[in-house]
Write an enzyme that holds these catalytic residues in place. Sequence first.
Site, PDB file in Angstrom:
ATOM      1  CG  HIS A  32      -6.690   9.249   0.138  1.00  0.00           C
ATOM      2  ND1 HIS A  32      -6.853   7.939  -0.253  1.00  0.00           N
ATOM      3  CD2 HIS A  32      -6.925  10.004  -0.955  1.00  0.00           C
ATOM      4  CE1 HIS A  32      -7.173   7.910  -1.539  1.00  0.00           C
ATOM      5  NE2 HIS A  32      -7.229   9.151  -1.984  1.00  0.00           N
ATOM      6  CG  ASN A  81     -12.411  10.590  -4.893  1.00  0.00           C
ATOM      7  OD1 ASN A  81     -13.452  11.243  -4.989  1.00  0.00           O
ATOM      8  ND2 ASN A  81     -11.260  11.033  -5.374  1.00  0.00           N
ATOM      9  CB  CYS A  97      -0.932   0.002   1.208  1.00  0.00           C
ATOM     10  SG  CYS A  97      -1.803   1.572   1.384  1.00  0.00           S
ATOM     11  CG  HIS A 125      -4.491  -0.294   4.973  1.00  0.00           C
ATOM     12  ND1 HIS A 125      -3.936   0.234   3.819  1.00  0.00           N
ATOM     13  CD2 HIS A 125      -5.431  -1.171   4.559  1.00  0.00           C
ATOM     14  CE1 HIS A 125      -4.522  -0.312   2.772  1.00  0.00           C
ATOM     15  NE2 HIS A 125      -5.432  -1.176   3.203  1.00  0.00           N
ATOM     16  CB  CYS A 136       0.844   1.323   4.398  1.00  0.00           C
ATOM     17  SG  CYS A 136      -0.806   1.034   5.069  1.00  0.00           S
TER      18      CYS A 136
HETATM   19  P1  AMP Z   1      -7.888   8.891  -5.130  1.00  0.00           P
HETATM   20  O1  AMP Z   1      -7.923   8.888  -6.635  1.00  0.00           O
HETATM   21  O2  AMP Z   1      -9.029   9.566  -4.460  1.00  0.00           O
HETATM   22  O3  AMP Z   1      -7.639   7.482  -4.595  1.00  0.00           O
HETATM   23  O4  AMP Z   1      -6.636   9.771  -4.745  1.00  0.00           O
HETATM   24  C1  AMP Z   1      -5.330   9.329  -4.829  1.00  0.00           C
HETATM   25  C2  AMP Z   1      -4.472  10.552  -4.934  1.00  0.00           C
HETATM   26  O5  AMP Z   1      -3.142  10.174  -4.649  1.00  0.00           O
HETATM   27  C3  AMP Z   1      -4.455  11.198  -6.333  1.00  0.00           C
HETATM   28  O6  AMP Z   1      -4.906  12.552  -6.254  1.00  0.00           O
HETATM   29  C4  AMP Z   1      -3.006  11.095  -6.759  1.00  0.00           C
HETATM   30  O7  AMP Z   1      -2.571  12.224  -7.490  1.00  0.00           O
HETATM   31  C5  AMP Z   1      -2.298  10.962  -5.422  1.00  0.00           C
HETATM   32  N1  AMP Z   1      -1.021  10.293  -5.500  1.00  0.00           N
HETATM   33  C6  AMP Z   1      -0.726   9.154  -6.178  1.00  0.00           C
HETATM   34  N2  AMP Z   1       0.573   8.835  -6.021  1.00  0.00           N
HETATM   35  C7  AMP Z   1       1.105   9.798  -5.231  1.00  0.00           C
HETATM   36  C8  AMP Z   1       2.414  10.043  -4.713  1.00  0.00           C
HETATM   37  N3  AMP Z   1       3.438   9.242  -5.003  1.00  0.00           N
HETATM   38  N4  AMP Z   1       2.619  11.132  -3.946  1.00  0.00           N
HETATM   39  C9  AMP Z   1       1.581  11.981  -3.681  1.00  0.00           C
HETATM   40  N5  AMP Z   1       0.333  11.795  -4.123  1.00  0.00           N
HETATM   41  C10 AMP Z   1       0.091  10.729  -4.886  1.00  0.00           C
HETATM   42 ZN    ZN Z   2      -2.409   1.526   3.553  1.00  0.00          ZN
END
Ligand code: AMP
Ligand code: ZN
Length: 113
Positions: free
Chosen positions: A99, A86, A4, A46, A7
């Site tokens: 998140h 989401n 994850c 988590h 995590c």
């Molecule tokens: P969701 O689509 O609601 O699951 O949000 C996941 C979010 O995580 C998205 O807005 C991505 O841009 C963000 N995300 C994915 N990988 C990373 C990363 N390595 N660092 C920071 N944010 C990330």
């Molecule tokens: Zn996690």
Amino acid sequence: MEDCLFCKFVSKEFETNIVYEDKDMIIINDINPKAPVHMLLIPKVHYKYLHEQSEKSAELLGKCLHKLASLRCELGLDEGYRLVINQGDDAGQTVPHLHVHILAGKKMDWNPA
Ligand code: AMP
Ligand code: ZN
């Protein structure tokens, strides 16, 4: 939880830009910002869905939101902010660790479509 991404941010196995941390959560900058300010509040425990929460993790999430509200000025949220969680495919959830998106820094339309 193994494999994850969030995590691994929490455990520091992967580096990320941590804006705030306490025993319950980290707040990081989103890598693909959808607004001038786009951060993610990531509870350290988590679980993927709100409906998987235990009473304890529900209390912790409430506590995290309360803390976020108290940090609004230092995080640049004092002109207003939007929180988004989401949940599942239709909502576009891509990371299976609950998140809260924190969006700010511009006037926002209300268009969830
Ligand atoms: P969701 O689509 O609601 O699951 O949000 C996941 C979010 O995580 C998205 O807005 C991505 O841009 C963000 N995300 C994915 N990988 C990373 C990363 N390595 N660092 C920071 N944010 C990330
Ligand atoms: Zn996690």
